[in-house]
Design a protein around this motif. Structure first.
Motif, PDB file in Angstrom:
ATOM      1  N   LYS A 139      76.637 -52.679 -39.110  1.00 43.26           N
ATOM      2  CA  LYS A 139      76.386 -53.324 -40.087  1.00 43.26           C
ATOM      3  C   LYS A 139      77.343 -54.247 -40.807  1.00 43.26           C
ATOM      4  CE  LYS A 139      74.588 -50.629 -43.282  1.00 43.26           C
ATOM      5  NZ  LYS A 139      73.700 -50.127 -44.392  1.00 43.26           N
ATOM      6  N   TYR A 140      78.786 -53.450 -41.210  1.00 38.90           N
ATOM      7  CA  TYR A 140      79.556 -54.242 -41.756  1.00 38.90           C
ATOM      8  C   TYR A 140      80.442 -55.341 -40.723  1.00 38.90           C
ATOM      9  CZ  TYR A 140      79.120 -50.494 -45.078  1.00 38.90           C
ATOM     10  OH  TYR A 140      78.752 -49.669 -46.018  1.00 38.90           O
ATOM     11  N   GLY A 141      80.447 -54.859 -39.559  1.00 39.93           N
ATOM     12  CA  GLY A 141      81.127 -55.768 -38.559  1.00 39.93           C
ATOM     13  C   GLY A 141      80.189 -57.035 -38.160  1.00 39.93           C
ATOM     14  N   ALA A 142      78.689 -56.987 -38.053  1.00 35.83           N
ATOM     15  CA  ALA A 142      78.227 -57.945 -37.791  1.00 35.83           C
ATOM     16  C   ALA A 142      78.033 -58.821 -38.911  1.00 35.83           C
ATOM     17  CB  ALA A 142      76.581 -57.362 -37.565  1.00 35.83           C
ATOM     18  N   SER A 143      78.102 -58.387 -40.134  1.00 39.85           N
ATOM     19  CA  SER A 143      78.155 -59.233 -41.383  1.00 39.85           C
ATOM     20  C   SER A 143      79.336 -59.954 -41.400  1.00 39.85           C
ATOM     21  CB  SER A 143      78.079 -58.314 -42.439  1.00 39.85           C
ATOM     22  OG  SER A 143      76.674 -57.518 -42.605  1.00 39.85           O
ATOM     23  N   ALA A 144      80.453 -59.358 -41.121  1.00 36.48           N
ATOM     24  CA  ALA A 144      81.825 -59.917 -41.308  1.00 36.48           C
ATOM     25  C   ALA A 144      82.057 -61.100 -40.292  1.00 36.48           C
ATOM     26  CB  ALA A 144      82.952 -59.051 -41.132  1.00 36.48           C
ATOM     27  N   ARG A 145      81.464 -60.742 -39.131  1.00 34.10           N
ATOM     28  CA  ARG A 145      81.393 -61.829 -38.039  1.00 34.10           C
ATOM     29  C   ARG A 145      80.494 -63.153 -38.201  1.00 34.10           C
ATOM     30  NH1 ARG A 145      82.686 -57.024 -34.979  1.00 34.10           N
ATOM     31  NH2 ARG A 145      80.298 -56.649 -34.748  1.00 34.10           N
ATOM     32  N   HIS A 146      79.153 -62.694 -38.856  1.00 36.84           N
ATOM     33  CA  HIS A 146      78.555 -63.947 -38.851  1.00 36.84           C
ATOM     34  C   HIS A 146      78.474 -64.590 -40.269  1.00 36.84           C
ATOM     35  CE1 HIS A 146      76.019 -61.447 -35.555  1.00 36.84           C
ATOM     36  NE2 HIS A 146      75.523 -62.723 -35.448  1.00 36.84           N
ATOM     37  N   ALA A 147      79.220 -64.058 -41.115  1.00 38.15           N
ATOM     38  CA  ALA A 147      79.347 -64.827 -42.429  1.00 38.15           C
ATOM     39  C   ALA A 147      80.262 -66.057 -42.358  1.00 38.15           C
ATOM     40  CB  ALA A 147      80.012 -63.807 -43.498  1.00 38.15           C
ATOM     41  N   ASP A 148      79.854 -66.958 -43.138  1.00 39.81           N
ATOM     42  CA  ASP A 148      80.741 -68.304 -43.333  1.00 39.81           C
ATOM     43  C   ASP A 148      82.242 -67.742 -43.552  1.00 39.81           C
ATOM     44  OD1 ASP A 148      79.133 -70.242 -42.331  1.00 39.81           O
ATOM     45  OD2 ASP A 148      77.848 -69.643 -44.232  1.00 39.81           O
ATOM     46  N   ARG A 149      82.521 -66.922 -44.898  1.00 39.75           N
ATOM     47  CA  ARG A 149      83.623 -66.596 -45.071  1.00 39.75           C
ATOM     48  C   ARG A 149      83.270 -65.086 -45.558  1.00 39.75           C
ATOM     49  NH1 ARG A 149      86.649 -70.705 -47.315  1.00 39.75           N
ATOM     50  NH2 ARG A 149      88.324 -69.095 -47.988  1.00 39.75           N
ATOM     51  N   VAL A 161      90.019 -56.039 -41.639  1.00 37.56           N
ATOM     52  CA  VAL A 161      88.890 -56.975 -41.207  1.00 37.56           C
ATOM     53  C   VAL A 161      89.389 -57.800 -39.736  1.00 37.56           C
ATOM     54  CG1 VAL A 161      87.327 -58.748 -41.676  1.00 37.56           C
ATOM     55  CG2 VAL A 161      87.608 -56.826 -43.314  1.00 37.56           C
ATOM     56  N   ILE A 162      90.545 -58.452 -39.951  1.00 40.80           N
ATOM     57  CA  ILE A 162      90.871 -59.339 -38.988  1.00 40.80           C
ATOM     58  C   ILE A 162      90.942 -58.398 -37.511  1.00 40.80           C
ATOM     59  CG2 ILE A 162      92.690 -60.494 -38.019  1.00 40.80           C
ATOM     60  CD1 ILE A 162      92.916 -61.686 -41.112  1.00 40.80           C
ATOM     61  N   ASP A 163      91.833 -57.295 -37.911  1.00 46.91           N
ATOM     62  CA  ASP A 163      92.148 -56.471 -36.383  1.00 46.91           C
ATOM     63  C   ASP A 163      91.063 -55.731 -35.885  1.00 46.91           C
ATOM     64  OD1 ASP A 163      94.916 -57.266 -36.868  1.00 46.91           O
ATOM     65  OD2 ASP A 163      95.601 -55.634 -37.955  1.00 46.91           O
ATOM     66  N   ILE A 164      90.164 -55.132 -36.882  1.00 45.69           N
ATOM     67  CA  ILE A 164      89.200 -54.025 -36.255  1.00 45.69           C
ATOM     68  C   ILE A 164      87.930 -55.012 -35.938  1.00 45.69           C
ATOM     69  CG2 ILE A 164      87.631 -52.110 -36.801  1.00 45.69           C
ATOM     70  CD1 ILE A 164      89.980 -51.176 -38.580  1.00 45.69           C
ATOM     71  N   PHE A 165      87.579 -55.634 -36.739  1.00 43.03           N
ATOM     72  CA  PHE A 165      86.180 -56.501 -36.600  1.00 43.03           C
ATOM     73  C   PHE A 165      86.543 -57.753 -35.785  1.00 43.03           C
ATOM     74  CE2 PHE A 165      84.175 -54.593 -40.451  1.00 43.03           C
ATOM     75  CZ  PHE A 165      83.781 -53.307 -39.786  1.00 43.03           C
ATOM     76  N   GLY A 166      87.751 -58.430 -35.579  1.00 42.88           N
ATOM     77  CA  GLY A 166      87.893 -59.432 -34.816  1.00 42.88           C
ATOM     78  C   GLY A 166      87.559 -60.676 -35.555  1.00 42.88           C
ATOM     79  N   VAL A 167      87.757 -60.815 -36.721  1.00 42.89           N
ATOM     80  CA  VAL A 167      87.243 -62.305 -37.327  1.00 42.89           C
ATOM     81  C   VAL A 167      88.409 -62.941 -37.622  1.00 42.89           C
ATOM     82  CG1 VAL A 167      86.420 -63.035 -39.578  1.00 42.89           C
ATOM     83  CG2 VAL A 167      85.813 -60.541 -38.927  1.00 42.89           C
ATOM     84  N   GLU A 168      88.184 -64.141 -37.509  1.00 44.55           N
ATOM     85  CA  GLU A 168      89.390 -65.348 -37.317  1.00 44.55           C
ATOM     86  C   GLU A 168      90.174 -65.131 -38.685  1.00 44.55           C
ATOM     87  OE1 GLU A 168      85.910 -66.898 -34.905  1.00 44.55           O
ATOM     88  OE2 GLU A 168      86.223 -65.900 -36.694  1.00 44.55           O
ATOM     89  N   GLU A 169      91.251 -65.338 -38.658  1.00 43.96           N
ATOM     90  CA  GLU A 169      92.401 -65.225 -40.053  1.00 43.96           C
ATOM     91  C   GLU A 169      91.778 -66.244 -40.887  1.00 43.96           C
ATOM     92  OE1 GLU A 169      96.319 -65.198 -39.689  1.00 43.96           O
ATOM     93  OE2 GLU A 169      96.394 -63.847 -38.180  1.00 43.96           O
ATOM     94  N   GLU A 170      91.599 -67.349 -40.774  1.00 40.16           N
ATOM     95  CA  GLU A 170      91.113 -68.227 -41.782  1.00 40.16           C
ATOM     96  C   GLU A 170      89.764 -68.135 -42.429  1.00 40.16           C
ATOM     97  OE1 GLU A 170      89.869 -69.982 -37.598  1.00 40.16           O
ATOM     98  OE2 GLU A 170      91.677 -68.715 -38.363  1.00 40.16           O
TER      99      GLU A 170
END
Length: 380
Positions: A139-149, A161-170
Motif C-alpha cells: 500500500k505505502y509503496g504504491a501510494s508513494a510511487r503514484h503520488a505527484d509528491r 522512501v527514495i532507497d526502498i520504494f524507488g521514488v525519484e528524489e525530486e
C-alpha cells in the motif's frame, strides 16, 4: 483551493498519526483560511478529538451513508471517495497517513500528495506481523510511487522512501512536524494542577509515547536503577500494550517499582503541565519517523535525551543528548549529568527552545502550501 484529506486518523486516533493529522489541519486553517478543507473519514469516531476543527467554516467532514459503512470503511475510502471528489470540485487530495485511495491514484484526475511517516516495518520487521509488513509495503509503496509528491517528516524517512520504494528524489520533500503552541506557554498553575490530579512525584523523569517494545521504555527503567540520584522517579504517559508487563518485570528486577508511575488515557489538556514539571525528558525509541514528544518537551523548556539510530537527532537538535538505545548504563550517566550539571541543563533548555523555532506552525503551513501549489501547477 479545495483540498481533501483522509481523515480516519483525525476522527479516531488520539495520539501519533491522529495528532499529526489534526496539527496539519489546525495549522492550515489558521494560516491559509482562504482554502476549503474536506475531511473524509469512514466513521465519525470521537467528536471530541476534532470538534475545534469543525468550528472553522472552511472545514467540512464527510462520512459514508449507513449502507456504505456496512460494506466496510476500506471499500468506501478506496473507491467511493475518489468518485465523490470531482462533485466537490476538489483540486488536490492529501493522504495524511502513508497511503492514497486506490481509485484515486489510478484515475489521476486531481493532484495527489501523500505523507510517509516512517518505514519502521522494513527497518525493524521483528516488531510487526508478517501479513502487516506485506500489506504496508504494497500500500505505502504504491501510494508513494503514484503520488505527484511525497512528504516525509524527517530526512531519515526521505532517504528510506527514495532507497526502498524507488521514488525519484525530486518528488520527495521533508516537511517537519510541529506541536501545539500550548507547550510553549505553560503556567505554574497548569503544572500544579497536573501534579495534583495525577499524584505525580515531586521530581521525575518523563516519557511520553505508546508503551510498546519499539519505544524502549524498559531501558529507562534499567537506567533508573543505576542513577546516583535515588529520589528521581519515572513517569510514563502512553497507550497500554502487552509490553507493559515487560516494563513492570524490569522495574521489579531493578528494585524501582515504587518509583515507576504509568499513566494511560491522559487527556491532552494535562500534557503541557506534566511536561513542564519534569526534570528531564527521555525518549530512547529504537526507531521513529520523527519524534513529536521531543518537540513538545523542548517547547516546554525541558532538557531532552533521545536515542541514536533513526531520526531523533533531527527532532532534538545538536544540544540535546543521545544514548545508545541498548545501553542503560550510558543513559543513566546522561540523566545524572543533566540533573547535576546546572550549566549544562540551562544550556540545553535555552538552545532547545531556539532550535524548535524551525518547527513553528506558520513555517510548516508555508512549506505545505508551496507543495500544494507546485502540484496544482503540474496539473494545469
Amino acid at each position: 483551493m479545495t483540498i481533501a484529506y483522509d481523515a480516519k486518523r483525525i476522527t479516531n486516533n488520539a495520539t501519533g498519526l491522529g495528532n499529526y493529522s489534526r496539527f496539519v489541519l489546525e495549522t492550515l486553517t489558521e494560516f491559509r483560511p482562504e482554502n476549503r478543507y474536506l475531511l473524509y473519514s469512514p466513521s465519525a469516531g470521537d467528536p471530541a478529538l476534532y470538534k475545534r476543527l469543525l468550528t472553522h467554516r472552511s472545514v467540512h467532514l464527510f462520512t459514508p451513508h449507513r449502507a456504505l459503512a456496512l460494506l466496510g470503511g476500506s471499500i468506501w475510502r478506496n473507491y467511493s471517495v475518489p468518485r465523490q471528489l470531482p462533485q466537490q470540485h476538489v483540486d488536490l487530495y492529501h493522504g495524511l497517513s502513508n497511503e492514497l485511495p486506490i481509485g484515486l491514484y489510478r484515475a489521476r484526475h486531481i493532484g495527489t500528495v501523500v505523507t510517509i511517516h516512517d518505514l519502521a516495518f522494513v527497518r525493524y520487521p521483528q516488531f510487526y506481523k508478517g501479513i502487516d509488513r506485506l500489506l504496508y509495503r504494497k500500500k505505502y509503496g504504491a501510494s508513494a510511487r503514484h503520488a505527484d509528491r511525497v512528504i516525509t517528516v524527517s530526512e531519515a524517512t526521505r532517504r528510506d522512501v527514495i532507497d526502498i520504494f524507488g521514488v525519484e528524489e525530486e518528488r520527495v520533500t521533508t516537511v517537519y512536524q510541529g506541536c501545539s503552541e500550548a507547550f510553549a506557554s505553560i503556567t505554574p498553575e497548569q503544572v500544579a494542577e497536573a501534579r495534583s490530579h495525577f499524584a505525580l512525584p515531586r521530581r521525575y523523569i518523563l516519557f511520553v509515547g505508546s508503551i510498546e517494545e519499539r519505544k524502549n521504555l524498559a531501558l529507562i527503567v534499567e537506567a533508573l536503577g543505576q542513577l546516583q540520584d535515588r529520589e528521581l522517579h519515572l513517569v510514563a504517559v502512553g497507550r497500554k500494550t502487552p509490553y507493559v508487563q515487560t516494563v513492570l518485570e524490569c522495574a521489579r528486577r531493578m528494585g524501582v517499582l515504587s518509583r515507576l508511575h504509568l499513566l494511560h488515557g491522559v487527556p491532552n489538556g494535562y500534557l503541557p503541565g506534566i511536561y513542564a514539571g519534569a526534570e528531564v525528558f527521555v525518549y530512547p525509541s529504537r526507531f521513529e519517523g520523527f519524534g513529536i514528544p521531543i518537540i513538545e518537551a523542548l517547547n516546554a523548556g525541558v532538557p531532552v535525551i533521545g536515542a541514536t539510530g533513526s531520526c531523533l537527532e533531527e527532532a532534538g537538535g545538536p544540544h540535546s543528548l543521545y544514548t545508545d538505545p541498548k545501553d542503560a548504563t550510558m543513559l543513566a550517566a546522561m540523566i545524572d549529568r543533566v540533573v547535576i550539571d546546572i550549566s549544562l541543563r540551562k544550556r540545553m533548555i535555552e538552545e532547545g527552545r531556539r532550535y524548535v523555532e524551525r518547527f513553528t506552525p506558520k513555517r510548516i503551513a508555508k512549506e505545505l502550501s508551496t507543495i500544494y501549489e507546485e502540484v496544482l501547477l503540474s496539473h494545469e
